[in-house]
Design a protein around this motif. Sequence first.
Motif, PDB file in Angstrom:
ATOM      1  N   PRO A 194       0.871  -1.178  -0.146  1.00  0.00           N
ATOM      2  CA  PRO A 194      -0.082   0.010  -0.143  1.00  0.00           C
ATOM      3  C   PRO A 194       0.872   1.308  -0.232  1.00  0.00           C
ATOM      4  N   GLU A 195       0.613   2.104  -0.734  1.00  0.00           N
ATOM      5  CA  GLU A 195       1.222   3.501  -0.905  1.00  0.00           C
ATOM      6  C   GLU A 195       1.473   4.241   0.207  1.00  0.00           C
ATOM      7  N   ILE A 196       0.483   4.127   1.159  1.00  0.00           N
ATOM      8  CA  ILE A 196       0.516   5.108   2.307  1.00  0.00           C
ATOM      9  C   ILE A 196       1.662   4.469   3.132  1.00  0.00           C
ATOM     10  N   ILE A 197       1.984   3.121   3.101  1.00  0.00           N
ATOM     11  CA  ILE A 197       3.139   2.571   4.072  1.00  0.00           C
ATOM     12  C   ILE A 197       4.300   2.851   3.071  1.00  0.00           C
ATOM     13  N   VAL A 198       4.357   2.912   1.969  1.00  0.00           N
ATOM     14  CA  VAL A 198       5.585   3.090   1.150  1.00  0.00           C
ATOM     15  C   VAL A 198       6.227   4.713   1.184  1.00  0.00           C
ATOM     16  N   LYS A 199       5.181   5.421   1.254  1.00  0.00           N
ATOM     17  CA  LYS A 199       5.498   6.838   1.203  1.00  0.00           C
ATOM     18  C   LYS A 199       5.845   7.639   2.623  1.00  0.00           C
ATOM     19  N   LYS A 200       5.344   7.020   3.682  1.00  0.00           N
ATOM     20  CA  LYS A 200       5.431   7.629   4.879  1.00  0.00           C
ATOM     21  C   LYS A 200       7.052   7.526   5.406  1.00  0.00           C
ATOM     22  N   PRO A 201       7.397   8.427   5.990  1.00  0.00           N
ATOM     23  CA  PRO A 201       8.848   8.353   6.603  1.00  0.00           C
ATOM     24  C   PRO A 201       9.031   7.598   7.412  1.00  0.00           C
ATOM     25  N   PRO A 202      10.286   6.639   7.489  1.00  0.00           N
ATOM     26  CA  PRO A 202      10.571   5.569   8.375  1.00  0.00           C
ATOM     27  C   PRO A 202      10.894   5.913   9.880  1.00  0.00           C
ATOM     28  N   THR A 203      10.247   5.247  10.714  1.00  0.00           N
ATOM     29  CA  THR A 203      10.514   5.695  11.997  1.00  0.00           C
ATOM     30  C   THR A 203      10.401   4.320  12.992  1.00  0.00           C
ATOM     31  N   ALA A 204      11.331   4.526  14.294  1.00  0.00           N
ATOM     32  CA  ALA A 204      11.182   3.555  15.154  1.00  0.00           C
ATOM     33  C   ALA A 204       9.838   3.752  16.066  1.00  0.00           C
ATOM     34  N   ASP A 205       9.109   4.586  15.776  1.00  0.00           N
ATOM     35  CA  ASP A 205       7.983   4.449  16.549  1.00  0.00           C
ATOM     36  C   ASP A 205       8.069   4.571  17.972  1.00  0.00           C
ATOM     37  N   LEU A 206       9.095   5.415  18.485  1.00  0.00           N
ATOM     38  CA  LEU A 206       9.028   5.420  20.112  1.00  0.00           C
ATOM     39  C   LEU A 206       8.985   6.752  20.673  1.00  0.00           C
ATOM     40  N   VAL A 207       9.329   7.906  19.666  1.00  0.00           N
ATOM     41  CA  VAL A 207       8.816   9.050  20.080  1.00  0.00           C
ATOM     42  C   VAL A 207       8.350   9.826  19.043  1.00  0.00           C
ATOM     43  N   GLU A 208       7.087  10.582  19.549  1.00  0.00           N
ATOM     44  CA  GLU A 208       6.262  11.309  18.507  1.00  0.00           C
ATOM     45  C   GLU A 208       7.029  12.432  17.576  1.00  0.00           C
ATOM     46  N   GLY A 209       7.065  12.204  16.115  1.00  0.00           N
ATOM     47  CA  GLY A 209       7.592  13.056  15.459  1.00  0.00           C
ATOM     48  C   GLY A 209       9.247  12.506  15.044  1.00  0.00           C
ATOM     49  N   GLN A 210       9.459  11.470  15.743  1.00  0.00           N
ATOM     50  CA  GLN A 210      10.859  10.898  15.524  1.00  0.00           C
ATOM     51  C   GLN A 210      10.778  10.121  13.962  1.00  0.00           C
ATOM     52  N   THR A 211      11.779  10.499  13.412  1.00  0.00           N
ATOM     53  CA  THR A 211      12.140   9.754  11.932  1.00  0.00           C
ATOM     54  C   THR A 211      13.469   9.212  11.923  1.00  0.00           C
ATOM     55  N   ASP A 212      13.772   8.181  11.314  1.00  0.00           N
ATOM     56  CA  ASP A 212      15.043   7.505  11.189  1.00  0.00           C
ATOM     57  C   ASP A 212      16.007   8.633  10.527  1.00  0.00           C
ATOM     58  N   GLU A 213      15.643   9.172   9.434  1.00  0.00           N
ATOM     59  CA  GLU A 213      16.491  10.063   8.676  1.00  0.00           C
ATOM     60  C   GLU A 213      16.908  11.271   9.702  1.00  0.00           C
ATOM     61  N   GLY A 214      15.999  11.528  10.481  1.00  0.00           N
ATOM     62  CA  GLY A 214      16.231  12.728  11.482  1.00  0.00           C
ATOM     63  C   GLY A 214      17.403  12.426  12.467  1.00  0.00           C
ATOM     64  N   GLU A 215      17.262  11.045  12.887  1.00  0.00           N
ATOM     65  CA  GLU A 215      18.167  10.402  13.842  1.00  0.00           C
ATOM     66  C   GLU A 215      19.666  10.418  12.879  1.00  0.00           C
ATOM     67  N   PHE A 216      19.580   9.882  11.784  1.00  0.00           N
ATOM     68  CA  PHE A 216      20.860   9.973  11.038  1.00  0.00           C
ATOM     69  C   PHE A 216      21.612  11.038  10.663  1.00  0.00           C
ATOM     70  N   GLY A 217      20.804  12.075  10.561  1.00  0.00           N
ATOM     71  CA  GLY A 217      21.400  13.599  10.115  1.00  0.00           C
ATOM     72  C   GLY A 217      21.738  13.215   8.593  1.00  0.00           C
ATOM     73  N   ILE A 218      21.080  12.272   7.832  1.00  0.00           N
ATOM     74  CA  ILE A 218      21.349  12.377   6.370  1.00  0.00           C
ATOM     75  C   ILE A 218      19.909  11.704   5.718  1.00  0.00           C
TER      76      ILE A 218
END
Length: 286
Positions: A194-218
């Motif tokens: 489903p597109e909604i899964i493909v398009k959403k920003p990856p996240t560890a789902d532990l903190v609201e608003g957290q994203t993998d790319e935000g933690e990576f810095g790239i």
Amino acid sequence: MPLPVYRAPEFDPTSIEPLRINAGLVADWLVKFLRDEIVRRRNMSKVVLGLSGGVDSAVVAYLCARAFGPENVTAFRMPYKISSPESLSHAQLVVDDLGIQERTVDITAMVDGYAVNEQNISPGRIGNICARCRMVVLFDQSVVVGGVPIGTGNKTERLFGYFTWHADDAPPINPLGDLLKTQVWQLAEELGVPEIIVKKPPTADLVEGQTDEGEFGISFAKADRILHYMTNGYTKEKLVELGFDKSDVELVWKKVDSTHWKRRLPTVAMLSAGAIGEYYLRPVDY
């Protein structure tokens, strides 16, 4: 008449072409890989996996449904009390689309049974505890179901060390471990995730608003391009010379270089020539 002069095209560090895969062919090959590992080598026909609502586990579910039939695939949703309801609903989209077996096991009591007694416990520690509890559930339920646990980690996360040791990497079979995140997205589109899964920003789902790319810095797009050339033998200096941003190269290199230990079995002190799977040179993994 002079011969024409041919010049190689100018190198483009922003091009995604080196990461492009024949997604249909890859999907077919991974289905054959899963059948070979589970049916032929292990003489089994059922599998279990954790279904998080993210694209990686969704792709694995689609591959397993093709490989073994939906009746032989059991997906476990394992939320913690702060997990996003969206993660559960996105996982349900996959279950409904594929017709696979599913069960939801809330791990809150498992996690909090330990964490409640810890002072000032950080989100990172909570995340590691959750990941390990999920593997306890998955391996235990694999016995109930009579199936093999299937891993869902991609190559970018593995190279960055962005997983919980002896948790996310614990399942014995992993079809996505040699696919960078951007390649997993290509495969997801091919499989009809489903597109909604493909398009959403990856996240560890532990903190609201957290994203993998935000933690990576790239971004994954930038990181994957660097990782592609890095794992094909290019040095840091050569990557910068080719036009990659120096700070991006340094960031990626540091993450990979500092996490070799997470991609290996525990380091055993060698006392004999018959040490199991050990060698004194201890080669790196790229």
